[in-house]
Design an enzyme around this catalytic site. Structure first.
Site, mmCIF file in Angstrom:
data_model
loop_
_atom_site.group_PDB
_atom_site.id
_atom_site.type_symbol
_atom_site.label_atom_id
_atom_site.label_comp_id
_atom_site.label_asym_id
_atom_site.label_seq_id
_atom_site.Cartn_x
_atom_site.Cartn_y
_atom_site.Cartn_z
ATOM 1 N N LYS A 171 32.429 -8.988 42.888
ATOM 2 C CA LYS A 171 34.009 -8.595 42.828
ATOM 3 C C LYS A 171 34.452 -8.846 44.185
ATOM 4 C CE LYS A 171 38.092 -7.166 42.531
ATOM 5 N NZ LYS A 171 38.904 -7.757 43.213
ATOM 6 N N GLU A 246 29.016 1.697 51.850
ATOM 7 C CA GLU A 246 29.415 1.360 53.090
ATOM 8 C C GLU A 246 30.907 1.876 53.434
ATOM 9 O OE1 GLU A 246 30.714 0.711 56.479
ATOM 10 O OE2 GLU A 246 30.315 -1.507 56.021
ATOM 11 N N CYS A 280 35.336 -1.386 60.087
ATOM 12 C CA CYS A 280 35.028 0.098 59.982
ATOM 13 C C CYS A 280 34.418 0.745 61.175
ATOM 14 C CB CYS A 280 33.896 0.217 58.876
ATOM 15 S SG CYS A 280 34.529 -0.571 57.180
ATOM 16 N N GLU A 378 41.432 7.248 59.795
ATOM 17 C CA GLU A 378 40.909 5.902 60.126
ATOM 18 C C GLU A 378 42.414 5.048 60.337
ATOM 19 O OE1 GLU A 378 38.623 3.929 57.407
ATOM 20 O OE2 GLU A 378 37.758 2.681 59.012
HETATM 21 C C1 SIN Z 1 32.934 -3.381 58.558
HETATM 22 O O1 SIN Z 1 34.077 -3.210 59.069
HETATM 23 O O2 SIN Z 1 32.578 -2.779 57.470
HETATM 24 C C2 SIN Z 1 31.649 -4.239 59.080
HETATM 25 C C3 SIN Z 1 31.798 -4.443 60.534
HETATM 26 C C4 SIN Z 1 30.410 -5.157 61.138
HETATM 27 O O3 SIN Z 1 29.816 -5.716 60.298
HETATM 28 O O4 SIN Z 1 30.358 -5.403 62.323
#
Ligand code: SIN
Length: 474
Positions: A171, A246, A280, A378
């Site tokens: 998804k 993650e 992230c 964040e």
């Molecule tokens: C992410 O923002 O989850 C991935 C970043 C990355 O793979 O460098």
């Protein structure tokens, strides 16, 4: 461009309501996808369930050949995939091209790694027994992926899952379903048998509910916010679903007095402004030791002031749009809160809103204090808050004061200091003089509330394998 969902090797969903996909740089509608729900998700799960015995029975070498073919097709399609990505999520075209290569590298690497899924024998404590450990695929995988890396966050899951012998239902994010559908088209062209990969577009809640509660799904793999991750963990608890998460991050960047300033500036530019700050592992807060603070700030501001904001399809653009209004409002809330509490804006500090499009200028704040929202939540935007610190110990203390533990960065030219700091940082990934640590062959994932499990590297395929212990009485 009107696309369909991919279930059991068939493009379907013509009869469903259509969801518009828009370009965040222009606000224009660039296509539609079907609003699939629980029923379509169940059909996709059933297809993956039926395809599993045949797919898992293939040798690792046979599965590898399909993945190699997929890799070649992705490399041939760099340009159309990259354009689609820029159109639906806004990152500059050069970054999109880089993402397609990054995404393809997971397919290539796991095409090889699938051949190295070893078991072992264990020396027995008695003569009349033999002890064997084998690995087998977990089964049907449900993947829920984010918009910030529309291709790579799918292939980082798809590569190891398929190599391990699992079948797959994905998804994609509501904002970026078209890249996911293009990947499914390439899977079809690579000859991957029907039902092995299925793509369902639509609203997250019903699709997620079906994936989380359907007993035929053996594993859930999710990339997204910590908030949604917690919800999925609760939903999957009844069936004790195997889950990889993650989740969000709040990466600190520690710049010590003995850093090489060029390395610190150049890598921090990447770690902070790549993808407009929407990753992230983006540096979210910067701690600079007093002795180097002013020089670092001056050079960092000079370098960041050259970054151009605009439509990622245009030549020379470094920072594309913010994905949507909510994203923009969060960024601005963080900036305004910091300014109200005494931060000084030395670059940027404002956004550009036109109709339904949202851009934020690269922004650097100094005189930042630990209590400000931006130092704790964040931001997911191109904002670099800098706090002056007086020692290595102080930098480590602030860096670890967070429920997140995904990525951290440290700049020092002193080997012993670098190792010491890297070991003390409670993060799954530490970039030492390196602002872009991600690679297909390396484990990616977080400690604490940043996630469960690792993707990439040898660890990444383990998530799609069960360990079976067979004891043989002679
Ligand atoms: C992410 O923002 O989850 C991935 C970043 C990355 O793979 O460098």
């Amino acid at each position: 461009m009107d696309k369909l969902i991919y279930v059991n090797g068939i493009w379907t969903g013509e009869h469903l309501e259509k969801i518009k996909v828009s370009n965040p740089a222009t606000g224009e509608c660039i296509g539609t996808v079907p609003n699939g729900g629980r029923k379509e998700t169940r059909e996709a799960i059933d297809a993956a369930y039926k395809a599993f015995p045949e797919w898992s029975k293939l040798t690792a070498y046979e599965r590898s050949a399909y993945l190699e073919k997929l890799y070649d097709l992705m490399i041939e399609a760099i340009e159309p995939l990259a354009e689609m990505m820029t159109l639906e999520m806004g990152k500059p075209l050069a970054e999109s091209r880089g993402e397609v290569q990054y995404a393809a590298s997971f397919i290539k690497w796991y095409a090889e790694e699938g051949k190295r899924v070893y078991g072992r024998t264990i020396p027995s404590h008695v003569n009349h027994k033999r002890m064997i450990v084998t690995k087998q695929p977990v089964g049907v995988v449900g993947a829920i992926t984010p918009w910030n890396f529309p291709a790579a966050m799918i292939t980082r899951k798809l590569g190891p899952a398929l190599a391990a012998g699992c079948t797959f239902v994905v998804k994609p994010a509501d904002e970026t379903p078209l890249t996911a559908i293009m990947l499914a088209e390439l899977c079809e062209r690579a000859g991957i048998p029907k039902g092995v990969i299925n793509v369902i577009t639509g609203k997250a809640a019903p699709i997620g509910e079906e994936l989380l509660t359907n007993p035929r799904v053996n594993k859930i793999t999710f990339t997204g916010s910590t908030e949604v991750g917690k919800l999925l963990l609760k939903q999957g608890a009844d069936q004790v679903k195997n889950m990889s998460m993650e989740l969000g991050g709040h990466a600190p960047i520690l710049i010590l007095d003995d850093a090489d300033i060029d390395k610190a500036v150049n890598n921090t530019l990447l770690a902070k402004f790549r993808n407009g700050g929407q990753t992230c592992i983006c540096g979210n807060r910067i701690y600079v030791e007093a002795g180097i603070h002013d020089e670092f700030v001056e050079r960092f501001v000079r370098a960041a002031s050259k970054l151009k904001v605009g439509n990622g399809m245009k030549e020379g653009i470094d920072i594309g749009p913010v994905i949507n209004r909510q994203g923009y409002e969060k960024i601005d809330r963080h900036v305004q809160n910091a300014l109200k509490q005494g931060a000084k804006c030395v670059l940027g500090g404002s956004g550009i809103v036109e109709g339904d499009t949202y851009f934020y200028n690269p922004t650097i704040l100094t005189n930042v204090k630990p209590g400000m929202i931006i130092m704790n939540e964040e931001t997911f935007g191109p904002i670099a808050p800098i706090q002056k610190v007086n020692s290595e110990e102080e930098a480590i203390k602030f860096a670890n004061q967070t429920p997140y533990g995904l990525a951290a960065y440290v700049y020092t030219e002193n080997y012993a200091k670098g190792i010491r700091i890297a070991e003390k940082l409670n993060y799954g990934i530490v970039g030492w003089n390196d602002g872009v640590p991600s690679a297909a062959q390396s484990p990616f994932g977080g400690m604490k509330q940043s996630g469960i499990g690792r993707e990439g590297g040898t660890e990444g395929i383990e998530s799609y394998l069960e360990t079976k212990y067979i004891t043989v009485g002679l």
